[in-house]
Design an enzyme around this catalytic site. Structure first.
Site, mmCIF file in Angstrom:
data_model
loop_
_atom_site.group_PDB
_atom_site.id
_atom_site.type_symbol
_atom_site.label_atom_id
_atom_site.label_comp_id
_atom_site.label_asym_id
_atom_site.label_seq_id
_atom_site.Cartn_x
_atom_site.Cartn_y
_atom_site.Cartn_z
ATOM 1 C CB THR A 173 78.513 -15.976 13.639
ATOM 2 O OG1 THR A 173 79.131 -17.258 13.601
ATOM 3 C CG2 THR A 173 77.016 -16.120 13.823
ATOM 4 C CG ASP A 174 81.993 -11.500 14.085
ATOM 5 O OD1 ASP A 174 81.690 -12.123 15.131
ATOM 6 O OD2 ASP A 174 81.870 -10.271 13.978
ATOM 7 C CD GLN A 175 88.827 -14.825 15.651
ATOM 8 O OE1 GLN A 175 89.092 -13.750 15.127
ATOM 9 N NE2 GLN A 175 89.725 -15.735 15.926
ATOM 10 C CB VAL B 34 77.889 -10.805 16.703
ATOM 11 C CG1 VAL B 34 77.877 -10.783 18.218
ATOM 12 C CG2 VAL B 34 79.099 -10.082 16.170
#
Length: 141
Positions: A15-17, A20
């Protein structure tokens, strides 16, 4: 048409910041789906590589429909969209746990000799695999 299904648990590292799934991870999941599809047909990428043959991506596309998040399970559906004896176009759908479409895409591959990257004919070198692709492809329907 054969459609292989692979389940992937979304890991935190994917996931990203924003929480998601980072977009490039869907391409990795497509690879997992493709490998499972080939296993479902009774073949192995690893065995092919032992023979000195590799299958590079020559085109890839992904369309993002709905974000996925850490902790969810994704289902990767994979099939042969097109096959001509040299090139294979795999189709993909990635669905969330609710069965909603998250990503659609495709990847196109050729088989080449690892030593010089010269294309080989799947039909000639792997006739059983060739027949399985013809039977499993979308055109077979």
């Amino acid at each position: 048409m054969l459609i292989s299904e692979t389940t992937v648990e979304v890991r935190y590292a994917e996931t990203d910041q924003m929480g998601v799934v980072y977009h490039a991870n869907y391409l990795v999941w497509m690879e997992l789906g493709r490998t499972s599809f080939i296993k479902d047909l009774g073949y192995s990428y690893a065995k092919m590589e032992e023979d000195g043959i590799i299958s590079p991506v020559i085109d890839i596309q992904a369309s993002y429909k709905k974000s996925m998040r850490y902790g969810e399970k994704a289902t990767v559906k994979t099939w042969v969209e097109e096959y001509d004896g040299f090139r294979v176009k795999y189709g993909y759908e990635i669905l969330n746990e609710a069965g909603e479409l998250s990503v659609t895409g495709f990847s196109v591959h050729v088989c080449v000799k690892k030593e010089n990257f010269r294309p080989i004919s799947i039909k000639r070198m792997y006739p059983d695999w060739h027949e399985s692709y013809l039977k499993a492809s979308k055109k077979a329907d």
